[in-house]
Design a protein around this motif. Sequence first.
Motif, PDB file in Angstrom:
ATOM      1  N   ALA A 255       0.835  -1.207   0.000  1.00  0.00           N
ATOM      2  CA  ALA A 255       0.000   0.000   0.000  1.00  0.00           C
ATOM      3  C   ALA A 255       0.869   1.256   0.000  1.00  0.00           C
ATOM      4  N   VAL A 256       1.916   1.268   0.821  1.00  0.00           N
ATOM      5  CA  VAL A 256       2.837   2.403   0.853  1.00  0.00           C
ATOM      6  C   VAL A 256       3.558   2.543  -0.479  1.00  0.00           C
ATOM      7  N   LEU A 257       3.970   1.415  -1.058  1.00  0.00           N
ATOM      8  CA  LEU A 257       4.649   1.454  -2.352  1.00  0.00           C
ATOM      9  C   LEU A 257       3.733   2.008  -3.436  1.00  0.00           C
ATOM     10  N   PHE A 258       2.478   1.619  -3.404  1.00  0.00           N
ATOM     11  CA  PHE A 258       1.516   2.117  -4.389  1.00  0.00           C
ATOM     12  C   PHE A 258       1.299   3.619  -4.237  1.00  0.00           C
ATOM     13  N   VAL A 259       1.125   4.070  -3.002  1.00  0.00           N
ATOM     14  CA  VAL A 259       0.902   5.496  -2.761  1.00  0.00           C
ATOM     15  C   VAL A 259       2.135   6.305  -3.154  1.00  0.00           C
ATOM     16  N   ALA A 260       3.326   5.810  -2.796  1.00  0.00           N
ATOM     17  CA  ALA A 260       4.558   6.528  -3.114  1.00  0.00           C
ATOM     18  C   ALA A 260       4.753   6.633  -4.629  1.00  0.00           C
ATOM     19  N   ALA A 261       4.497   5.547  -5.342  1.00  0.00           N
ATOM     20  CA  ALA A 261       4.658   5.574  -6.796  1.00  0.00           C
ATOM     21  C   ALA A 261       3.641   6.516  -7.447  1.00  0.00           C
ATOM     22  N   THR A 262       2.412   6.520  -6.932  1.00  0.00           N
ATOM     23  CA  THR A 262       1.377   7.392  -7.493  1.00  0.00           C
ATOM     24  C   THR A 262       1.700   8.859  -7.252  1.00  0.00           C
ATOM     25  N   VAL A 263       2.074   9.191  -6.027  1.00  0.00           N
ATOM     26  CA  VAL A 263       2.404  10.579  -5.698  1.00  0.00           C
ATOM     27  C   VAL A 263       3.631  11.040  -6.469  1.00  0.00           C
ATOM     28  N   SER A 264       4.625  10.165  -6.569  1.00  0.00           N
ATOM     29  CA  SER A 264       5.833  10.517  -7.312  1.00  0.00           C
ATOM     30  C   SER A 264       5.524  10.785  -8.779  1.00  0.00           C
ATOM     31  N   GLY A 265       4.576  10.032  -9.340  1.00  0.00           N
ATOM     32  CA  GLY A 265       4.208  10.248 -10.727  1.00  0.00           C
ATOM     33  C   GLY A 265       3.567  11.598 -10.971  1.00  0.00           C
ATOM     34  N   PHE A 266       2.840  12.123  -9.966  1.00  0.00           N
ATOM     35  CA  PHE A 266       2.211  13.425 -10.115  1.00  0.00           C
ATOM     36  C   PHE A 266       3.176  14.573  -9.822  1.00  0.00           C
ATOM     37  N   ILE A 267       4.103  14.346  -8.892  1.00  0.00           N
ATOM     38  CA  ILE A 267       5.004  15.428  -8.480  1.00  0.00           C
ATOM     39  C   ILE A 267       6.159  15.593  -9.453  1.00  0.00           C
ATOM     40  N   HIS A 268       6.786  14.463  -9.826  1.00  0.00           N
ATOM     41  CA  HIS A 268       7.967  14.510 -10.673  1.00  0.00           C
ATOM     42  C   HIS A 268       7.634  13.984 -12.062  1.00  0.00           C
ATOM     43  N   THR A 269       8.191  14.626 -13.053  1.00  0.00           N
ATOM     44  CA  THR A 269       8.053  14.170 -14.432  1.00  0.00           C
ATOM     45  C   THR A 269       9.144  13.141 -14.716  1.00  0.00           C
ATOM     46  N   SER A 270       8.730  11.918 -14.985  1.00  0.00           N
ATOM     47  CA  SER A 270       9.702  10.855 -15.204  1.00  0.00           C
ATOM     48  C   SER A 270      10.483  11.086 -16.493  1.00  0.00           C
ATOM     49  N   GLN A 271      11.743  10.797 -16.459  1.00  0.00           N
ATOM     50  CA  GLN A 271      12.607  10.928 -17.620  1.00  0.00           C
ATOM     51  C   GLN A 271      13.250   9.591 -17.923  1.00  0.00           C
ATOM     52  N   LEU A 272      13.440   9.352 -19.200  1.00  0.00           N
ATOM     53  CA  LEU A 272      14.036   8.091 -19.631  1.00  0.00           C
ATOM     54  C   LEU A 272      15.522   8.099 -19.317  1.00  0.00           C
ATOM     55  N   TRP A 273      15.960   7.070 -18.589  1.00  0.00           N
ATOM     56  CA  TRP A 273      17.381   6.913 -18.293  1.00  0.00           C
ATOM     57  C   TRP A 273      17.983   5.924 -19.275  1.00  0.00           C
ATOM     58  N   VAL A 274      19.056   6.343 -19.922  1.00  0.00           N
ATOM     59  CA  VAL A 274      19.706   5.508 -20.918  1.00  0.00           C
ATOM     60  C   VAL A 274      21.108   5.165 -20.427  1.00  0.00           C
ATOM     61  N   PRO A 275      21.444   3.877 -20.308  1.00  0.00           N
ATOM     62  CA  PRO A 275      22.802   3.506 -19.896  1.00  0.00           C
ATOM     63  C   PRO A 275      23.844   4.079 -20.854  1.00  0.00           C
ATOM     64  N   GLN A 276      24.961   4.464 -20.305  1.00  0.00           N
ATOM     65  CA  GLN A 276      25.994   5.099 -21.106  1.00  0.00           C
ATOM     66  C   GLN A 276      26.539   4.167 -22.183  1.00  0.00           C
ATOM     67  N   PHE A 277      26.609   2.864 -21.884  1.00  0.00           N
ATOM     68  CA  PHE A 277      27.177   1.952 -22.870  1.00  0.00           C
ATOM     69  C   PHE A 277      26.300   1.851 -24.114  1.00  0.00           C
ATOM     70  N   LEU A 278      24.974   2.051 -23.969  1.00  0.00           N
ATOM     71  CA  LEU A 278      24.107   2.061 -25.137  1.00  0.00           C
ATOM     72  C   LEU A 278      24.363   3.300 -25.991  1.00  0.00           C
ATOM     73  N   ILE A 279      24.622   4.424 -25.330  1.00  0.00           N
ATOM     74  CA  ILE A 279      24.932   5.648 -26.066  1.00  0.00           C
ATOM     75  C   ILE A 279      26.277   5.521 -26.791  1.00  0.00           C
ATOM     76  N   ASP A 280      27.229   4.872 -26.133  1.00  0.00           N
ATOM     77  CA  ASP A 280      28.565   4.713 -26.740  1.00  0.00           C
ATOM     78  C   ASP A 280      28.530   3.813 -27.969  1.00  0.00           C
ATOM     79  N   LEU A 281      27.515   2.915 -28.036  1.00  0.00           N
ATOM     80  CA  LEU A 281      27.427   2.020 -29.192  1.00  0.00           C
ATOM     81  C   LEU A 281      26.922   2.720 -30.440  1.00  0.00           C
ATOM     82  N   ALA A 282      26.316   3.876 -30.268  1.00  0.00           N
ATOM     83  CA  ALA A 282      25.779   4.601 -31.425  1.00  0.00           C
ATOM     84  C   ALA A 282      26.938   5.150 -32.270  1.00  0.00           C
ATOM     85  N   PRO A 283      26.833   5.035 -33.574  1.00  0.00           N
ATOM     86  CA  PRO A 283      27.903   5.565 -34.441  1.00  0.00           C
ATOM     87  C   PRO A 283      27.998   7.084 -34.331  1.00  0.00           C
ATOM     88  N   ARG A 284      29.203   7.563 -34.347  1.00  0.00           N
ATOM     89  CA  ARG A 284      29.442   9.008 -34.244  1.00  0.00           C
ATOM     90  C   ARG A 284      29.257   9.689 -35.596  1.00  0.00           C
TER      91      ARG A 284
END
Length: 240
Positions: free
Chosen positions: A211-240
């Motif tokens: 119940a606490v986990l559900f409430v925390a996730a719901t409140v966090s979704g309204f307060i903070h705008t989630s951003q996509l986290w991309v591992p650095q090694f995936l970025i390094d694999l992209a051709p320059r």
Amino acid sequence: MAGLLVLALVYYRAGGIPFHQVRRNWIAALTLITIVVVVNTVLTGSRLEGVAVHPYFTIPVVGTVVSAESLAYALTQWMRYASMVAVGFPIAFCIAPADFGVTFARLGIPEKFAVGVDLTFRFIPSLSSEFQQTIDAQRIRGHDPSAKGGGPIAKARGLIPLLTPLTVNAIAGAEDTIDAMDMRGFGTGKRTWLRHLQLDRTDWLVIGFFAVLFVAATVSGFIHTSQLWVPQFLIDLAPR
């Protein structure tokens, strides 16, 4: 999301389900969610509109760009669906169908919904039994839908004669259940259950934690705008 997946796997492990009994279920579930994730995220790429990407290549015909961001998003979605499967399996395989109704009623769920869930899970093994009986009846009449030979399409065609009797029997069984509930006055007043579950401290701790986990996730979704986290090694694999 990785933390939630680990938590879901710990919960699944607590069920003590032998893997050899659910191996096919896991294969089917993981195959399905993989197809869904690949189609919805990698092939379409619609979820990444307006996001700066590090492209790898472009898929011919569809013209979708496969990038580090699309793979990271796909992995996130895959872990989300896998977490749902890991939580759902103990519910499906560790709880007797007759216990669902009384369990939901003990959690304070409205009785009509609790009875509906109870009847739904009771219907699944009943439908499986009806299916086996229909196959046996067809075999007696000279038709064996499970006979070897032919590809998947041929086997699927062999099941067509089973659909009509199986559907009719399912509808007849549902009508019998409805008549039995009407005769007992279901829905005319508050009902009691033959069994009553007692929750101990462990049960309350688990319920409170989720119940606490559900409430925390719901409140966090309204307060903070989630951003996509991309591992650095995936970025390094992209051709320059």
